[in-house]
Design a protein around this motif. Structure first.
Motif, PDB file in Angstrom:
ATOM      1  N   VAL A   1       0.843  -1.200   0.000  1.00 27.38           N
ATOM      2  CA  VAL A   1       0.000   0.000   0.000  1.00 27.38           C
ATOM      3  C   VAL A   1       0.878   1.250   0.000  1.00 27.38           C
ATOM      4  O   VAL A   1       2.031   1.213   0.426  1.00 27.38           O
ATOM      5  N   PRO A   2       0.324   2.385  -0.463  1.00 29.22           N
ATOM      6  CA  PRO A   2       1.038   3.648  -0.271  1.00 29.22           C
ATOM      7  C   PRO A   2       0.996   4.022   1.203  1.00 29.22           C
ATOM      8  O   PRO A   2       0.094   3.617   1.943  1.00 29.22           O
ATOM      9  N   CYS A   3       1.971   4.793   1.629  1.00 29.32           N
ATOM     10  CA  CYS A   3       2.109   5.131   3.043  1.00 29.32           C
ATOM     11  C   CYS A   3       2.565   6.579   3.181  1.00 29.32           C
ATOM     12  O   CYS A   3       3.508   6.998   2.514  1.00 29.32           O
ATOM     13  N   THR A   4       1.904   7.345   4.027  1.00 30.93           N
ATOM     14  CA  THR A   4       2.320   8.708   4.317  1.00 30.93           C
ATOM     15  C   THR A   4       3.203   8.687   5.560  1.00 30.93           C
ATOM     16  O   THR A   4       2.809   8.144   6.594  1.00 30.93           O
ATOM     17  N   VAL A   5       4.391   9.264   5.451  1.00 32.47           N
ATOM     18  CA  VAL A   5       5.342   9.308   6.564  1.00 32.47           C
ATOM     19  C   VAL A   5       5.537  10.759   6.973  1.00 32.47           C
ATOM     20  O   VAL A   5       5.795  11.622   6.136  1.00 32.47           O
ATOM     21  N   ASP A   6       5.413  11.019   8.262  1.00 30.95           N
ATOM     22  CA  ASP A   6       5.580  12.352   8.827  1.00 30.95           C
ATOM     23  C   ASP A   6       6.661  12.262   9.900  1.00 30.95           C
ATOM     24  O   ASP A   6       6.503  11.527  10.880  1.00 30.95           O
ATOM     25  N   ILE A   7       7.764  12.987   9.707  1.00 36.03           N
ATOM     26  CA  ILE A   7       8.882  12.968  10.663  1.00 36.03           C
ATOM     27  C   ILE A   7       9.179  14.401  11.082  1.00 36.03           C
ATOM     28  O   ILE A   7       9.268  15.301  10.245  1.00 36.03           O
ATOM     29  N   GLU A   8       9.333  14.615  12.384  1.00 33.82           N
ATOM     30  CA  GLU A   8       9.687  15.943  12.897  1.00 33.82           C
ATOM     31  C   GLU A   8      10.701  15.792  14.017  1.00 33.82           C
ATOM     32  O   GLU A   8      10.552  14.950  14.901  1.00 33.82           O
ATOM     33  N   GLN A   9      11.740  16.617  13.956  1.00 32.77           N
ATOM     34  CA  GLN A   9      12.760  16.662  15.005  1.00 32.77           C
ATOM     35  C   GLN A   9      13.049  18.131  15.290  1.00 32.77           C
ATOM     36  O   GLN A   9      13.959  18.729  14.713  1.00 32.77           O
ATOM     37  N   THR A  10      12.229  18.725  16.152  1.00 32.24           N
ATOM     38  CA  THR A  10      12.360  20.134  16.514  1.00 32.24           C
ATOM     39  C   THR A  10      12.331  20.267  18.025  1.00 32.24           C
ATOM     40  O   THR A  10      12.141  19.288  18.758  1.00 32.24           O
ATOM     41  N   PHE A  11      12.467  21.495  18.507  1.00 36.71           N
ATOM     42  CA  PHE A  11      12.379  21.761  19.936  1.00 36.71           C
ATOM     43  C   PHE A  11      11.010  21.369  20.476  1.00 36.71           C
ATOM     44  O   PHE A  11      10.881  20.878  21.589  1.00 36.71           O
ATOM     45  N   ASP A  12       9.967  21.562  19.673  1.00 44.19           N
ATOM     46  CA  ASP A  12       8.600  21.306  20.111  1.00 44.19           C
ATOM     47  C   ASP A  12       8.175  19.839  20.009  1.00 44.19           C
ATOM     48  O   ASP A  12       7.295  19.399  20.746  1.00 44.19           O
ATOM     49  N   SER A  13       8.778  19.086  19.096  1.00 39.65           N
ATOM     50  CA  SER A  13       8.308  17.720  18.884  1.00 39.65           C
ATOM     51  C   SER A  13       9.410  16.830  18.321  1.00 39.65           C
ATOM     52  O   SER A  13      10.234  17.271  17.519  1.00 39.65           O
ATOM     53  N   LEU A  14       9.391  15.580  18.742  1.00 41.71           N
ATOM     54  CA  LEU A  14      10.258  14.545  18.187  1.00 41.71           C
ATOM     55  C   LEU A  14       9.353  13.347  17.911  1.00 41.71           C
ATOM     56  O   LEU A  14       8.902  12.664  18.834  1.00 41.71           O
ATOM     57  N   HIS A  15       8.992  13.137  16.649  1.00 38.61           N
ATOM     58  CA  HIS A  15       8.097  12.038  16.314  1.00 38.61           C
ATOM     59  C   HIS A  15       8.310  11.560  14.887  1.00 38.61           C
ATOM     60  O   HIS A  15       8.881  12.260  14.069  1.00 38.61           O
ATOM     61  N   ALA A  16       7.817  10.355  14.659  1.00 40.67           N
ATOM     62  CA  ALA A  16       7.775   9.768  13.320  1.00 40.67           C
ATOM     63  C   ALA A  16       6.501   8.948  13.239  1.00 40.67           C
ATOM     64  O   ALA A  16       6.269   8.060  14.067  1.00 40.67           O
ATOM     65  N   HIS A  17       5.648   9.284  12.288  1.00 40.32           N
ATOM     66  CA  HIS A  17       4.386   8.569  12.091  1.00 40.32           C
ATOM     67  C   HIS A  17       4.365   7.999  10.686  1.00 40.32           C
ATOM     68  O   HIS A  17       4.692   8.687   9.736  1.00 40.32           O
ATOM     69  N   ALA A  18       3.972   6.743  10.573  1.00 36.21           N
ATOM     70  CA  ALA A  18       3.768   6.100   9.276  1.00 36.21           C
ATOM     71  C   ALA A  18       2.313   5.666   9.217  1.00 36.21           C
ATOM     72  O   ALA A  18       1.851   4.903  10.064  1.00 36.21           O
ATOM     73  N   ILE A  19       1.587   6.167   8.226  1.00 34.57           N
ATOM     74  CA  ILE A  19       0.159   5.894   8.122  1.00 34.57           C
ATOM     75  C   ILE A  19      -0.113   5.181   6.798  1.00 34.57           C
ATOM     76  O   ILE A  19      -0.126   5.810   5.743  1.00 34.57           O
ATOM     77  N   PRO A  20      -0.315   3.857   6.836  1.00 35.90           N
ATOM     78  CA  PRO A  20      -0.648   3.125   5.612  1.00 35.90           C
ATOM     79  C   PRO A  20      -2.023   3.560   5.108  1.00 35.90           C
ATOM     80  O   PRO A  20      -2.962   3.714   5.891  1.00 35.90           O
ATOM     81  N   GLU A  21      -2.151   3.743   3.812  1.00 36.75           N
ATOM     82  CA  GLU A  21      -3.394   4.232   3.226  1.00 36.75           C
ATOM     83  C   GLU A  21      -4.149   3.086   2.551  1.00 36.75           C
ATOM     84  O   GLU A  21      -3.552   2.204   1.942  1.00 36.75           O
ATOM     85  N   GLY A  22      -5.463   3.115   2.688  1.00 34.48           N
ATOM     86  CA  GLY A  22      -6.305   2.135   2.008  1.00 34.48           C
ATOM     87  C   GLY A  22      -6.377   0.786   2.679  1.00 34.48           C
ATOM     88  O   GLY A  22      -6.834  -0.184   2.076  1.00 34.48           O
TER      89      GLY A  22
END
Length: 102
Positions: free
Chosen positions: A16-37
């Protein structure tokens, strides 16, 4: 194993396609992978292909890539749900014990 017992033992895979959101800042440190469909169920595993291992500090990126979803069979789903309930019950047990007095 995509035979007649795949519903019981698992082994089916879905690309499946997957949306990946990664942030490494003072406010947030996260990585989300959201499979679509696809709806994920207990025990399913997701492997994301082509995602960076990290990003420089101060950046936030979002991109689309491919992911492989390994479907859990009925036995693994039941085991995952049961063990999750037992783990949660263990947290309740530790959180409400009376304080010991000297």
């Amino acid at each position: 194993m995509n035979g007649p017992l795949a519903w019981l033992t698992g082994g089916r895979t879905v690309e499946v396609p997957c949306t990946v959101d990664i942030e490494q800042t003072f406010d947030s440190l996260h990585a989300h992978a959201i499979p679509e469909g696809v709806t994920l169920r207990p025990g399913d595993r997701v492997v994301v292909h082509g995602a960076p291992a990290g990003i420089p500090y101060g950046q936030a990126v979002s991109f689309t890539c491919r992911a492989t979803v390994y479907r859990a069979g009925w036995l693994q789903r039941v085991w995952t749900e049961a063990s999750a309930i037992l783990e949660l019950a263990d947290l309740y047990h530790c959180g409400f014990e009376p304080r010991e007095t000297p």
